[in-house]
Design a protein around this motif. Sequence first.
Motif, PDB file in Angstrom:
ATOM      1  N   GLN A   1       0.816  -1.207   0.000  1.00 38.42           N
ATOM      2  CA  GLN A   1       0.000   0.000   0.000  1.00 38.42           C
ATOM      3  C   GLN A   1       0.859   1.271   0.000  1.00 38.42           C
ATOM      4  O   GLN A   1       0.339   2.359  -0.228  1.00 38.42           O
ATOM      5  CB  GLN A   1      -0.934  -0.025   1.207  1.00 38.42           C
ATOM      6  N   GLY A   2       2.139   1.122   0.252  1.00 33.79           N
ATOM      7  CA  GLY A   2       3.063   2.243   0.177  1.00 33.79           C
ATOM      8  C   GLY A   2       3.989   2.098  -1.020  1.00 33.79           C
ATOM      9  O   GLY A   2       3.852   1.181  -1.828  1.00 33.79           O
ATOM     10  N   SER A   3       4.966   2.991  -1.115  1.00 34.53           N
ATOM     11  CA  SER A   3       5.871   2.984  -2.271  1.00 34.53           C
ATOM     12  C   SER A   3       7.340   2.832  -1.880  1.00 34.53           C
ATOM     13  O   SER A   3       8.212   2.779  -2.756  1.00 34.53           O
ATOM     14  CB  SER A   3       5.702   4.276  -3.067  1.00 34.53           C
ATOM     15  N   GLU A   4       7.652   2.709  -0.589  1.00 36.76           N
ATOM     16  CA  GLU A   4       9.044   2.644  -0.159  1.00 36.76           C
ATOM     17  C   GLU A   4       9.658   1.309  -0.541  1.00 36.76           C
ATOM     18  O   GLU A   4       9.029   0.250  -0.408  1.00 36.76           O
ATOM     19  CB  GLU A   4       9.142   2.846   1.345  1.00 36.76           C
ATOM     20  N   LYS A   5      10.906   1.327  -0.991  1.00 38.42           N
ATOM     21  CA  LYS A   5      11.592   0.111  -1.426  1.00 38.42           C
ATOM     22  C   LYS A   5      12.995   0.050  -0.842  1.00 38.42           C
ATOM     23  O   LYS A   5      13.574   1.074  -0.476  1.00 38.42           O
ATOM     24  CB  LYS A   5      11.650   0.032  -2.953  1.00 38.42           C
ATOM     25  N   PHE A   6      13.526  -1.162  -0.777  1.00 33.85           N
ATOM     26  CA  PHE A   6      14.887  -1.406  -0.324  1.00 33.85           C
ATOM     27  C   PHE A   6      15.648  -2.048  -1.480  1.00 33.85           C
ATOM     28  O   PHE A   6      15.152  -2.988  -2.111  1.00 33.85           O
ATOM     29  CB  PHE A   6      14.870  -2.347   0.886  1.00 33.85           C
ATOM     30  N   THR A   7      16.830  -1.547  -1.768  1.00 33.20           N
ATOM     31  CA  THR A   7      17.661  -2.126  -2.839  1.00 33.20           C
ATOM     32  C   THR A   7      18.559  -3.192  -2.240  1.00 33.20           C
ATOM     33  O   THR A   7      19.423  -2.894  -1.407  1.00 33.20           O
ATOM     34  CB  THR A   7      18.512  -1.037  -3.503  1.00 33.20           C
ATOM     35  N   ALA A   8      18.333  -4.426  -2.648  1.00 37.90           N
ATOM     36  CA  ALA A   8      19.149  -5.539  -2.166  1.00 37.90           C
ATOM     37  C   ALA A   8      20.462  -5.576  -2.935  1.00 37.90           C
ATOM     38  O   ALA A   8      20.489  -5.473  -4.162  1.00 37.90           O
ATOM     39  CB  ALA A   8      18.404  -6.861  -2.332  1.00 37.90           C
ATOM     40  N   ILE A   9      21.564  -5.743  -2.199  1.00 37.71           N
ATOM     41  CA  ILE A   9      22.898  -5.757  -2.777  1.00 37.71           C
ATOM     42  C   ILE A   9      23.535  -7.117  -2.519  1.00 37.71           C
ATOM     43  O   ILE A   9      23.535  -7.608  -1.387  1.00 37.71           O
ATOM     44  CB  ILE A   9      23.793  -4.658  -2.173  1.00 37.71           C
ATOM     45  N   ASN A  10      24.078  -7.733  -3.555  1.00 34.24           N
ATOM     46  CA  ASN A  10      24.830  -8.972  -3.388  1.00 34.24           C
ATOM     47  C   ASN A  10      26.141  -8.633  -2.679  1.00 34.24           C
ATOM     48  O   ASN A  10      26.961  -7.880  -3.210  1.00 34.24           O
ATOM     49  CB  ASN A  10      25.104  -9.607  -4.752  1.00 34.24           C
ATOM     50  N   PRO A  11      26.372  -9.163  -1.481  1.00 30.44           N
ATOM     51  CA  PRO A  11      27.551  -8.737  -0.716  1.00 30.44           C
ATOM     52  C   PRO A  11      28.877  -9.207  -1.311  1.00 30.44           C
ATOM     53  O   PRO A  11      29.922  -8.667  -0.953  1.00 30.44           O
ATOM     54  CB  PRO A  11      27.320  -9.359   0.663  1.00 30.44           C
ATOM     55  N   ALA A  12      28.833 -10.158  -2.230  1.00 28.21           N
ATOM     56  CA  ALA A  12      30.073 -10.636  -2.860  1.00 28.21           C
ATOM     57  C   ALA A  12      30.479  -9.782  -4.046  1.00 28.21           C
ATOM     58  O   ALA A  12      31.661  -9.721  -4.404  1.00 28.21           O
ATOM     59  CB  ALA A  12      29.918 -12.085  -3.302  1.00 28.21           C
ATOM     60  N   THR A  13      29.504  -9.114  -4.686  1.00 26.88           N
ATOM     61  CA  THR A  13      29.784  -8.352  -5.896  1.00 26.88           C
ATOM     62  C   THR A  13      29.556  -6.856  -5.734  1.00 26.88           C
ATOM     63  O   THR A  13      30.016  -6.073  -6.571  1.00 26.88           O
ATOM     64  CB  THR A  13      28.893  -8.843  -7.050  1.00 26.88           C
ATOM     65  N   GLU A  14      28.823  -6.470  -4.686  1.00 23.76           N
ATOM     66  CA  GLU A  14      28.400  -5.087  -4.461  1.00 23.76           C
ATOM     67  C   GLU A  14      27.459  -4.584  -5.551  1.00 23.76           C
ATOM     68  O   GLU A  14      27.241  -3.372  -5.693  1.00 23.76           O
ATOM     69  CB  GLU A  14      29.603  -4.143  -4.331  1.00 23.76           C
ATOM     70  N   MET A  15      26.861  -5.502  -6.306  1.00 22.37           N
ATOM     71  CA  MET A  15      25.909  -5.150  -7.348  1.00 22.37           C
ATOM     72  C   MET A  15      24.486  -5.399  -6.854  1.00 22.37           C
ATOM     73  O   MET A  15      24.250  -6.263  -6.020  1.00 22.37           O
ATOM     74  CB  MET A  15      26.166  -5.980  -8.613  1.00 22.37           C
ATOM     75  N   GLN A  16      23.547  -4.633  -7.408  1.00 20.22           N
ATOM     76  CA  GLN A  16      22.152  -4.828  -7.030  1.00 20.22           C
ATOM     77  C   GLN A  16      21.699  -6.230  -7.404  1.00 20.22           C
ATOM     78  O   GLN A  16      21.940  -6.714  -8.513  1.00 20.22           O
ATOM     79  CB  GLN A  16      21.252  -3.792  -7.709  1.00 20.22           C
ATOM     80  N   SER A  17      21.036  -6.900  -6.468  1.00 22.22           N
ATOM     81  CA  SER A  17      20.551  -8.262  -6.720  1.00 22.22           C
ATOM     82  C   SER A  17      19.040  -8.357  -6.703  1.00 22.22           C
ATOM     83  O   SER A  17      18.467  -9.383  -7.075  1.00 22.22           O
ATOM     84  CB  SER A  17      21.128  -9.215  -5.675  1.00 22.22           C
ATOM     85  N   GLY A  18      18.374  -7.275  -6.288  1.00 24.84           N
ATOM     86  CA  GLY A  18      16.925  -7.313  -6.265  1.00 24.84           C
ATOM     87  C   GLY A  18      16.343  -6.061  -5.655  1.00 24.84           C
ATOM     88  O   GLY A  18      17.074  -5.166  -5.189  1.00 24.84           O
ATOM     89  N   THR A  19      15.016  -6.000  -5.669  1.00 25.54           N
ATOM     90  CA  THR A  19      14.273  -4.894  -5.076  1.00 25.54           C
ATOM     91  C   THR A  19      13.252  -5.458  -4.107  1.00 25.54           C
ATOM     92  O   THR A  19      12.559  -6.431  -4.417  1.00 25.54           O
ATOM     93  CB  THR A  19      13.568  -4.060  -6.154  1.00 25.54           C
ATOM     94  N   VAL A  20      13.175  -4.854  -2.938  1.00 25.90           N
ATOM     95  CA  VAL A  20      12.297  -5.345  -1.885  1.00 25.90           C
ATOM     96  C   VAL A  20      11.326  -4.236  -1.500  1.00 25.90           C
ATOM     97  O   VAL A  20      11.744  -3.130  -1.145  1.00 25.90           O
ATOM     98  CB  VAL A  20      13.115  -5.771  -0.643  1.00 25.90           C
ATOM     99  N   ALA A  21      10.030  -4.534  -1.581  1.00 23.06           N
ATOM    100  CA  ALA A  21       9.021  -3.592  -1.111  1.00 23.06           C
ATOM    101  C   ALA A  21       9.033  -3.553   0.412  1.00 23.06           C
ATOM    102  O   ALA A  21       9.259  -4.580   1.065  1.00 23.06           O
ATOM    103  CB  ALA A  21       7.648  -4.010  -1.615  1.00 23.06           C
TER     104      ALA A  21
END
Length: 471
Positions: free
Chosen positions: A17-37
Amino acid sequence: MQDCSSFYIDGVWQKPQGSEKFTAINPATEMQSGTVALANKQDVDSAVSAANRAFESFSATSRNERLELLEAILVQYDRRTDNLAIAVREEMGAPKTLAEEAHVTSGRLNIATAIDILRKFDFEERVGTALICKEPIGPCALITPWNWPLSQTTLKLGAALAAGCTVVLKPSEHACFSARILAEIFHDAGTPPGVFNMIYGIGEAGAALAEHPDIAMVSFTGSTRAGVDVARRAAFSVKRVTQELGGKSPNIILDDADFETAVIEGTEAVMSNSGQTCVAPTRMLVPAHRMEQVKALIAAVADQFIVDDPAKPDTFLGPVVSRAQWERVQTLIASGIDEGASLVIGGLGRPPHLDKGWFVRPTVFADVEPDMEIARVEIFGPVLSILSYRDEEHAIALANDTNYGLAARVQGSPERSARVARRLRSGFVSVNGAPWSSALPFGGYKQSGNGREGGAMGLAEYLEVKTLAGA
Protein backbone atom coordinates in the motif's frame (compact mmCIF):
# COMPACT_ATOMS: atom_id res chain seq x y z
CA MET A 1 17.43 -9.86 -10.48
CA GLN A 2 15.19 -10.96 -7.63
CA ASP A 3 11.72 -9.43 -7.32
CA CYS A 4 10.27 -9.08 -3.81
CA SER A 5 7.70 -6.44 -4.68
CA SER A 6 4.61 -8.20 -3.24
CA PHE A 7 3.53 -9.43 0.18
CA TYR A 8 1.87 -12.78 0.87
CA ILE A 9 -1.35 -11.99 2.76
CA ASP A 10 -4.50 -14.08 3.21
CA GLY A 11 -3.34 -16.75 0.77
CA VAL A 12 -2.49 -14.46 -2.18
CA TRP A 13 0.31 -12.13 -3.29
CA GLN A 14 -0.67 -8.51 -2.74
CA LYS A 15 0.90 -5.25 -3.83
CA PRO A 16 2.10 -2.97 -1.01
CA GLN A 17 0.00 0.00 0.00
CA GLY A 18 3.06 2.24 0.18
CA SER A 19 5.87 2.98 -2.27
CA GLU A 20 9.04 2.64 -0.16
CA LYS A 21 11.59 0.11 -1.43
CA PHE A 22 14.89 -1.41 -0.32
CA THR A 23 17.66 -2.13 -2.84
CA ALA A 24 19.15 -5.54 -2.17
CA ILE A 25 22.90 -5.76 -2.78
CA ASN A 26 24.83 -8.97 -3.39
CA PRO A 27 27.55 -8.74 -0.72
CA ALA A 28 30.07 -10.64 -2.86
CA THR A 29 29.78 -8.35 -5.90
CA GLU A 30 28.40 -5.09 -4.46
CA MET A 31 25.91 -5.15 -7.35
CA GLN A 32 22.15 -4.83 -7.03
CA SER A 33 20.55 -8.26 -6.72
CA GLY A 34 16.92 -7.31 -6.27
CA THR A 35 14.27 -4.89 -5.08
CA VAL A 36 12.30 -5.34 -1.88
CA ALA A 37 9.02 -3.59 -1.11
CA LEU A 38 8.78 -2.24 2.44
CA ALA A 39 5.56 -2.51 4.40
CA ASN A 40 3.92 0.45 6.06
CA LYS A 41 1.42 0.41 8.92
CA GLN A 42 -1.48 -0.25 6.55
CA ASP A 43 0.26 -3.33 5.15
CA VAL A 44 0.88 -4.56 8.70
CA ASP A 45 -2.80 -4.05 9.56
CA SER A 46 -3.80 -6.04 6.48
CA ALA A 47 -1.52 -8.98 7.36
CA VAL A 48 -2.53 -8.99 11.02
CA SER A 49 -6.23 -8.85 10.12
CA ALA A 50 -5.79 -11.90 7.89
CA ALA A 51 -4.02 -13.80 10.66
CA ASN A 52 -6.68 -12.75 13.17
CA ARG A 53 -9.56 -13.92 10.94
CA ALA A 54 -7.90 -17.26 10.31
CA PHE A 55 -7.06 -17.90 13.96
CA GLU A 56 -10.52 -19.05 15.07
CA SER A 57 -10.66 -21.92 12.58
CA PHE A 58 -6.98 -22.86 12.56
CA SER A 59 -6.69 -22.91 16.35
CA ALA A 60 -9.52 -25.45 16.39
CA THR A 61 -7.80 -27.88 14.00
CA SER A 62 -6.83 -31.30 15.27
CA ARG A 63 -3.33 -32.56 15.85
CA ASN A 64 -3.64 -34.74 12.73
CA GLU A 65 -4.73 -31.80 10.57
CA ARG A 66 -1.70 -29.77 11.64
CA LEU A 67 0.56 -32.78 11.12
CA GLU A 68 -0.75 -33.16 7.58
CA LEU A 69 -0.04 -29.49 6.88
CA LEU A 70 3.52 -29.61 8.24
CA GLU A 71 4.23 -32.82 6.32
CA ALA A 72 2.98 -31.19 3.11
CA ILE A 73 5.22 -28.19 3.80
CA LEU A 74 8.19 -30.53 4.24
CA VAL A 75 7.48 -32.19 0.88
CA GLN A 76 7.42 -28.80 -0.85
CA TYR A 77 10.58 -27.69 1.01
CA ASP A 78 12.45 -30.71 -0.35
CA ARG A 79 11.43 -29.73 -3.87
CA ARG A 80 12.95 -26.28 -3.53
CA THR A 81 16.29 -26.97 -1.83
CA ASP A 82 18.38 -25.86 -4.82
CA ASN A 83 16.47 -22.57 -5.07
CA LEU A 84 16.80 -21.98 -1.35
CA ALA A 85 20.57 -22.54 -1.40
CA ILE A 86 21.04 -20.07 -4.25
CA ALA A 87 18.84 -17.50 -2.51
CA VAL A 88 20.84 -17.67 0.73
CA ARG A 89 24.08 -17.34 -1.22
CA GLU A 90 22.85 -14.28 -3.10
CA GLU A 91 21.22 -12.47 -0.19
CA MET A 92 23.79 -12.88 2.59
CA GLY A 93 26.88 -14.35 0.94
CA ALA A 94 26.86 -17.87 2.40
CA PRO A 95 29.37 -20.10 0.57
CA LYS A 96 27.88 -22.76 -1.72
CA THR A 97 28.72 -25.74 0.47
CA LEU A 98 27.63 -24.02 3.68
CA ALA A 99 24.37 -22.87 2.07
CA GLU A 100 23.53 -26.38 0.91
CA GLU A 101 24.78 -28.44 3.85
CA ALA A 102 24.02 -26.13 6.77
CA HIS A 103 21.54 -23.38 5.91
CA VAL A 104 19.10 -25.42 3.81
CA THR A 105 19.55 -28.60 5.82
CA SER A 106 18.87 -26.86 9.13
CA GLY A 107 15.57 -25.55 7.80
CA ARG A 108 14.50 -29.02 6.79
CA LEU A 109 15.50 -30.50 10.14
CA ASN A 110 13.54 -27.83 12.00
CA ILE A 111 10.32 -28.65 10.13
CA ALA A 112 10.86 -32.39 10.57
CA THR A 113 11.49 -31.90 14.29
CA ALA A 114 8.33 -29.82 14.68
CA ILE A 115 6.40 -32.72 13.17
CA ASP A 116 7.98 -35.16 15.60
CA ILE A 117 7.35 -32.90 18.61
CA LEU A 118 3.71 -32.36 17.61
CA ARG A 119 3.10 -36.11 17.40
CA LYS A 120 4.13 -36.53 21.05
CA PHE A 121 3.08 -33.26 22.67
CA ASP A 122 0.54 -33.39 25.53
CA PHE A 123 -1.97 -30.56 25.11
CA GLU A 124 -3.96 -31.67 28.16
CA GLU A 125 -2.96 -32.82 31.63
CA ARG A 126 -5.12 -34.13 34.47
CA VAL A 127 -4.27 -32.82 37.96
CA GLY A 128 -6.70 -34.23 40.50
CA THR A 129 -10.20 -33.09 39.52
CA ALA A 130 -8.86 -30.33 37.24
CA LEU A 131 -7.94 -30.41 33.58
CA ILE A 132 -4.96 -28.31 32.47
CA CYS A 133 -5.43 -27.28 28.83
CA LYS A 134 -2.69 -25.82 26.63
CA GLU A 135 -4.23 -23.71 23.88
CA PRO A 136 -2.75 -21.65 21.01
CA ILE A 137 -1.96 -18.16 22.22
CA GLY A 138 -3.24 -16.28 19.15
CA PRO A 139 -1.87 -14.55 16.04
CA CYS A 140 1.91 -14.27 16.31
CA ALA A 141 4.48 -11.91 14.78
CA LEU A 142 7.71 -13.63 13.81
CA ILE A 143 10.63 -11.22 13.26
CA THR A 144 13.65 -13.05 11.88
CA PRO A 145 17.32 -12.23 11.14
CA TRP A 146 19.52 -12.43 8.06
CA ASN A 147 22.43 -14.49 9.38
CA TRP A 148 20.69 -17.91 9.47
CA PRO A 149 17.47 -17.01 7.66
CA LEU A 150 16.14 -20.51 6.95
CA SER A 151 17.11 -21.98 10.30
CA GLN A 152 15.66 -19.19 12.42
CA THR A 153 12.51 -18.79 10.34
CA THR A 154 11.58 -22.47 10.18
CA LEU A 155 12.31 -22.91 13.89
CA LYS A 156 9.63 -20.32 14.66
CA LEU A 157 7.18 -21.32 11.94
CA GLY A 158 7.26 -25.02 12.78
CA ALA A 159 6.49 -24.42 16.46
CA ALA A 160 3.81 -21.79 15.82
CA LEU A 161 1.88 -23.90 13.32
CA ALA A 162 2.24 -27.03 15.44
CA ALA A 163 0.67 -25.10 18.32
CA GLY A 164 -2.25 -23.95 16.18
CA CYS A 165 -1.24 -20.29 15.87
CA THR A 166 -1.52 -18.11 12.80
CA VAL A 167 1.48 -15.94 11.91
CA VAL A 168 2.78 -12.80 10.27
CA LEU A 169 6.41 -13.25 9.25
CA LYS A 170 8.69 -10.25 8.81
CA PRO A 171 12.13 -11.39 7.62
CA SER A 172 15.17 -9.15 7.60
CA GLU A 173 15.35 -6.88 4.58
CA HIS A 174 18.66 -8.64 3.82
CA ALA A 175 17.03 -12.10 3.68
CA CYS A 176 13.89 -11.67 1.60
CA PHE A 177 14.84 -13.96 -1.28
CA SER A 178 14.76 -17.13 0.81
CA ALA A 179 11.67 -15.89 2.69
CA ARG A 180 9.80 -15.42 -0.59
CA ILE A 181 10.56 -19.02 -1.52
CA LEU A 182 9.33 -20.16 1.89
CA ALA A 183 6.05 -18.32 1.24
CA GLU A 184 5.74 -20.14 -2.09
CA ILE A 185 6.40 -23.42 -0.29
CA PHE A 186 3.65 -22.73 2.25
CA HIS A 187 1.25 -21.77 -0.53
CA ASP A 188 1.99 -24.87 -2.60
CA ALA A 189 1.54 -27.04 0.50
CA GLY A 190 -2.06 -25.85 0.80
CA THR A 191 -1.69 -23.69 3.90
CA PRO A 192 -5.17 -22.21 4.59
CA PRO A 193 -5.49 -18.49 3.75
CA GLY A 194 -4.47 -16.24 6.62
CA VAL A 195 -2.59 -18.91 8.55
CA PHE A 196 0.76 -17.82 7.09
CA ASN A 197 1.28 -14.19 6.07
CA MET A 198 4.51 -12.43 5.10
CA ILE A 199 5.50 -8.81 4.74
CA TYR A 200 8.91 -7.23 4.18
CA GLY A 201 10.00 -4.23 6.16
CA ILE A 202 12.52 -2.40 8.30
CA GLY A 203 11.86 -0.42 11.49
CA GLU A 204 8.33 0.81 10.83
CA ALA A 205 6.94 -2.65 10.09
CA GLY A 206 8.61 -4.29 13.08
CA ALA A 207 7.41 -1.53 15.40
CA ALA A 208 3.84 -1.78 14.09
CA LEU A 209 3.82 -5.54 14.63
CA ALA A 210 5.17 -5.25 18.17
CA GLU A 211 2.57 -2.62 19.05
CA HIS A 212 -0.40 -4.17 17.25
CA PRO A 213 -3.26 -4.98 19.64
CA ASP A 214 -4.32 -8.06 17.65
CA ILE A 215 -0.89 -9.71 17.88
CA ALA A 216 -0.76 -11.99 20.92
CA MET A 217 2.93 -12.80 20.82
CA VAL A 218 6.14 -11.60 19.21
CA SER A 219 9.00 -14.01 18.60
CA PHE A 220 12.10 -11.97 17.80
CA THR A 221 15.64 -12.95 16.84
CA GLY A 222 18.22 -10.22 16.36
CA SER A 223 20.39 -7.77 18.24
CA THR A 224 19.92 -7.00 21.91
CA ARG A 225 19.33 -3.33 21.06
CA ALA A 226 16.48 -4.15 18.68
CA GLY A 227 15.10 -6.77 21.06
CA VAL A 228 14.81 -4.19 23.83
CA ASP A 229 12.88 -1.89 21.49
CA VAL A 230 10.47 -4.69 20.52
CA ALA A 231 9.86 -5.55 24.18
CA ARG A 232 9.15 -1.92 25.08
CA ARG A 233 6.64 -1.55 22.27
CA ALA A 234 4.96 -4.85 23.08
CA ALA A 235 4.65 -3.99 26.78
CA PHE A 236 1.80 -1.53 26.22
CA SER A 237 -0.51 -4.37 25.18
CA VAL A 238 1.05 -6.86 27.63
CA LYS A 239 1.73 -9.38 24.87
CA ARG A 240 4.20 -12.22 25.24
CA VAL A 241 7.66 -11.59 23.81
CA THR A 242 10.31 -14.24 23.27
CA GLN A 243 13.77 -13.06 22.28
CA GLU A 244 16.91 -14.74 21.02
CA LEU A 245 19.44 -11.93 21.09
CA GLY A 246 23.19 -11.35 21.07
CA GLY A 247 26.04 -13.44 22.38
CA LYS A 248 29.73 -13.33 23.25
CA SER A 249 30.21 -17.01 23.81
CA PRO A 250 33.17 -18.42 25.78
CA ASN A 251 35.06 -21.55 24.78
CA ILE A 252 36.95 -22.94 27.77
CA ILE A 253 39.71 -25.32 26.70
CA LEU A 254 40.87 -27.16 29.78
CA ASP A 255 44.43 -28.40 30.14
CA ASP A 256 43.39 -32.04 29.80
CA ALA A 257 41.53 -31.52 26.49
CA ASP A 258 42.67 -32.85 23.13
CA PHE A 259 44.32 -29.47 22.84
CA GLU A 260 45.23 -29.24 19.16
CA THR A 261 41.81 -30.46 18.01
CA ALA A 262 40.00 -28.15 20.44
CA VAL A 263 41.89 -25.06 19.30
CA ILE A 264 41.48 -25.73 15.59
CA GLU A 265 37.81 -26.69 15.81
CA GLY A 266 37.06 -23.73 18.04
CA THR A 267 38.68 -21.37 15.54
CA GLU A 268 36.79 -22.94 12.64
CA ALA A 269 33.51 -22.50 14.53
CA VAL A 270 34.14 -18.75 14.79
CA MET A 271 35.06 -18.38 11.11
CA SER A 272 32.12 -20.40 9.74
CA ASN A 273 29.35 -18.27 8.20
CA SER A 274 31.90 -15.43 8.22
CA GLY A 275 31.50 -15.14 11.96
CA GLN A 276 27.84 -14.15 11.61
CA THR A 277 26.52 -16.64 14.14
CA CYS A 278 25.08 -15.64 17.50
CA VAL A 279 26.50 -18.75 19.23
CA ALA A 280 29.98 -18.46 17.70
CA PRO A 281 32.58 -19.17 20.44
CA THR A 282 34.34 -15.86 19.95
CA ARG A 283 36.15 -15.85 23.32
CA MET A 284 38.61 -18.73 23.53
CA LEU A 285 39.92 -19.24 27.08
CA VAL A 286 43.18 -21.17 27.34
CA PRO A 287 45.70 -21.89 30.13
CA ALA A 288 48.19 -19.03 30.35
CA HIS A 289 51.19 -21.31 29.94
CA ARG A 290 49.84 -22.63 26.62
CA MET A 291 49.15 -19.30 24.93
CA GLU A 292 52.21 -19.51 22.67
CA GLN A 293 51.24 -23.03 21.61
CA VAL A 294 47.76 -21.79 20.70
CA LYS A 295 49.18 -18.97 18.58
CA ALA A 296 51.37 -21.43 16.67
CA LEU A 297 48.50 -23.85 16.07
CA ILE A 298 46.28 -21.14 14.61
CA ALA A 299 49.03 -19.64 12.46
CA ALA A 300 49.70 -23.11 11.04
CA VAL A 301 46.11 -23.62 9.85
CA ALA A 302 45.39 -20.07 8.70
CA ASP A 303 45.53 -21.03 5.02
CA GLN A 304 42.56 -23.39 5.53
CA PHE A 305 40.23 -20.42 5.94
CA ILE A 306 39.71 -19.79 2.23
CA VAL A 307 37.95 -16.47 1.62
CA ASP A 308 36.55 -16.22 -1.90
CA ASP A 309 33.55 -16.11 -4.19
CA PRO A 310 30.72 -17.91 -2.34
CA ALA A 311 29.76 -19.69 -5.56
CA LYS A 312 33.02 -21.70 -5.46
CA PRO A 313 32.70 -25.10 -3.73
CA ASP A 314 35.97 -24.81 -1.77
CA THR A 315 35.21 -21.37 -0.28
CA PHE A 316 35.09 -21.48 3.53
CA LEU A 317 34.27 -17.81 4.17
CA GLY A 318 32.13 -15.62 1.99
CA PRO A 319 31.54 -11.92 2.61
CA VAL A 320 29.73 -10.39 5.55
CA VAL A 321 26.21 -9.29 4.72
CA SER A 322 26.62 -5.58 3.97
CA ARG A 323 28.89 -2.59 3.78
CA ALA A 324 27.62 -1.42 7.18
CA GLN A 325 28.51 -4.75 8.74
CA TRP A 326 31.94 -4.74 7.06
CA GLU A 327 32.68 -1.27 8.41
CA ARG A 328 31.59 -2.30 11.91
CA VAL A 329 33.90 -5.31 11.84
CA GLN A 330 36.80 -3.19 10.58
CA THR A 331 36.26 -0.69 13.40
CA LEU A 332 36.41 -3.46 16.00
CA ILE A 333 39.52 -5.06 14.45
CA ALA A 334 41.17 -1.63 14.62
CA SER A 335 40.13 -1.42 18.26
CA GLY A 336 41.87 -4.73 19.02
CA ILE A 337 45.06 -3.50 17.37
CA ASP A 338 44.94 -0.14 19.14
CA GLU A 339 44.34 -1.72 22.56
CA GLY A 340 47.45 -3.86 22.20
CA ALA A 341 46.15 -7.40 21.57
CA SER A 342 48.54 -9.65 19.62
CA LEU A 343 47.44 -10.09 16.01
CA VAL A 344 47.99 -13.76 15.13
CA ILE A 345 46.39 -13.79 11.69
CA GLY A 346 44.29 -11.41 9.61
CA GLY A 347 43.83 -7.72 10.25
CA LEU A 348 42.27 -4.75 8.52
CA GLY A 349 40.94 -4.60 4.97
CA ARG A 350 39.91 -7.19 2.43
CA PRO A 351 42.03 -10.26 1.70
CA PRO A 352 44.66 -9.10 -0.84
CA HIS A 353 43.29 -11.22 -3.72
CA LEU A 354 39.83 -9.59 -3.54
CA ASP A 355 39.15 -6.02 -4.66
CA LYS A 356 35.37 -5.91 -4.24
CA GLY A 357 32.74 -7.42 -2.01
CA TRP A 358 32.37 -7.18 1.75
CA PHE A 359 35.03 -9.76 2.52
CA VAL A 360 36.82 -9.73 5.87
CA ARG A 361 40.22 -11.26 6.58
CA PRO A 362 39.84 -14.10 9.14
CA THR A 363 41.31 -12.46 12.22
CA VAL A 364 42.60 -13.90 15.49
CA PHE A 365 43.81 -11.85 18.44
CA ALA A 366 45.78 -13.42 21.30
CA ASP A 367 46.81 -11.98 24.68
CA VAL A 368 43.40 -10.34 24.89
CA GLU A 369 42.53 -8.70 28.21
CA PRO A 370 38.95 -9.10 29.49
CA ASP A 371 38.27 -5.34 29.50
CA MET A 372 39.21 -4.87 25.82
CA GLU A 373 36.39 -3.98 23.47
CA ILE A 374 36.97 -7.08 21.33
CA ALA A 375 36.46 -9.24 24.44
CA ARG A 376 33.14 -7.64 25.35
CA VAL A 377 31.32 -6.59 22.17
CA GLU A 378 29.57 -8.98 19.79
CA ILE A 379 31.52 -8.34 16.59
CA PHE A 380 29.48 -10.58 14.25
CA GLY A 381 32.39 -11.16 11.93
CA PRO A 382 35.25 -13.67 11.60
CA VAL A 383 37.18 -12.36 14.61
CA LEU A 384 38.38 -14.54 17.50
CA SER A 385 39.71 -13.23 20.82
CA ILE A 386 41.95 -15.52 22.89
CA LEU A 387 42.20 -14.87 26.63
CA SER A 388 44.35 -16.69 29.16
CA TYR A 389 43.33 -18.05 32.55
CA ARG A 390 45.32 -19.07 35.64
CA ASP A 391 43.21 -21.99 36.84
CA GLU A 392 39.75 -23.51 36.56
CA GLU A 393 38.09 -20.98 38.86
CA HIS A 394 39.58 -18.11 36.88
CA ALA A 395 38.35 -19.66 33.61
CA ILE A 396 34.79 -19.90 34.92
CA ALA A 397 34.89 -16.31 36.18
CA LEU A 398 36.15 -15.05 32.81
CA ALA A 399 33.51 -17.07 30.93
CA ASN A 400 30.70 -15.59 33.01
CA ASP A 401 32.11 -12.04 32.85
CA THR A 402 29.78 -10.86 30.08
CA ASN A 403 26.39 -9.24 29.64
CA TYR A 404 25.41 -12.17 27.44
CA GLY A 405 24.60 -15.79 28.14
CA LEU A 406 23.49 -17.46 24.92
CA ALA A 407 25.99 -20.28 24.50
CA ALA A 408 29.30 -21.66 25.73
CA ARG A 409 31.74 -24.51 25.15
CA VAL A 410 33.87 -26.58 27.49
CA GLN A 411 36.46 -29.08 26.35
CA GLY A 412 38.44 -31.43 28.54
CA SER A 413 38.05 -34.73 30.35
CA PRO A 414 34.34 -35.73 30.55
CA GLU A 415 33.88 -35.44 34.31
CA ARG A 416 35.75 -32.17 34.62
CA SER A 417 34.07 -30.61 31.58
CA ALA A 418 30.62 -31.49 32.87
CA ARG A 419 31.44 -29.96 36.26
CA VAL A 420 32.59 -26.69 34.68
CA ALA A 421 29.62 -26.61 32.28
CA ARG A 422 27.14 -26.61 35.17
CA ARG A 423 28.65 -23.37 36.50
CA LEU A 424 28.38 -21.40 33.26
CA ARG A 425 25.59 -18.83 32.95
CA SER A 426 24.55 -19.78 29.44
CA GLY A 427 21.40 -21.22 27.94
CA PHE A 428 23.30 -23.79 25.89
CA VAL A 429 26.65 -25.36 26.78
CA SER A 430 28.38 -27.75 24.40
CA VAL A 431 30.53 -30.26 26.29
CA ASN A 432 33.37 -31.66 24.18
CA GLY A 433 31.82 -30.62 20.89
CA ALA A 434 28.31 -32.03 21.37
CA PRO A 435 26.00 -30.21 18.93
CA TRP A 436 22.67 -28.52 19.47
CA SER A 437 19.64 -29.89 17.64
CA SER A 438 16.15 -28.46 17.14
CA ALA A 439 14.79 -31.17 19.45
CA LEU A 440 16.50 -29.31 22.33
CA PRO A 441 15.50 -26.00 23.93
CA PHE A 442 17.62 -23.01 22.91
CA GLY A 443 17.77 -19.51 24.34
CA GLY A 444 19.79 -17.23 26.54
CA TYR A 445 20.50 -15.92 30.01
CA LYS A 446 20.92 -12.22 30.80
CA GLN A 447 20.90 -9.90 27.76
CA SER A 448 20.83 -12.85 25.35
CA GLY A 449 17.07 -13.06 25.61
CA ASN A 450 13.97 -14.60 27.12
CA GLY A 451 12.10 -17.80 26.35
CA ARG A 452 13.20 -20.87 24.44
CA GLU A 453 13.01 -22.16 20.88
CA GLY A 454 13.27 -25.79 19.81
CA GLY A 455 11.88 -28.98 21.28
CA ALA A 456 8.72 -29.23 23.36
CA MET A 457 9.63 -26.03 25.27
CA GLY A 458 9.75 -24.13 21.99
CA LEU A 459 6.26 -25.29 21.06
CA ALA A 460 4.99 -24.45 24.57
CA GLU A 461 6.00 -20.80 24.09
CA TYR A 462 3.10 -20.49 21.59
CA LEU A 463 0.52 -21.84 24.05
CA GLU A 464 -1.60 -20.37 26.82
CA VAL A 465 -2.51 -22.46 29.86
CA LYS A 466 -6.13 -22.80 30.97
CA THR A 467 -7.21 -24.60 34.14
CA LEU A 468 -10.65 -26.23 34.12
CA ALA A 469 -11.38 -26.99 37.75
CA GLY A 470 -13.84 -29.85 38.21
CA ALA A 471 -13.99 -30.59 34.48
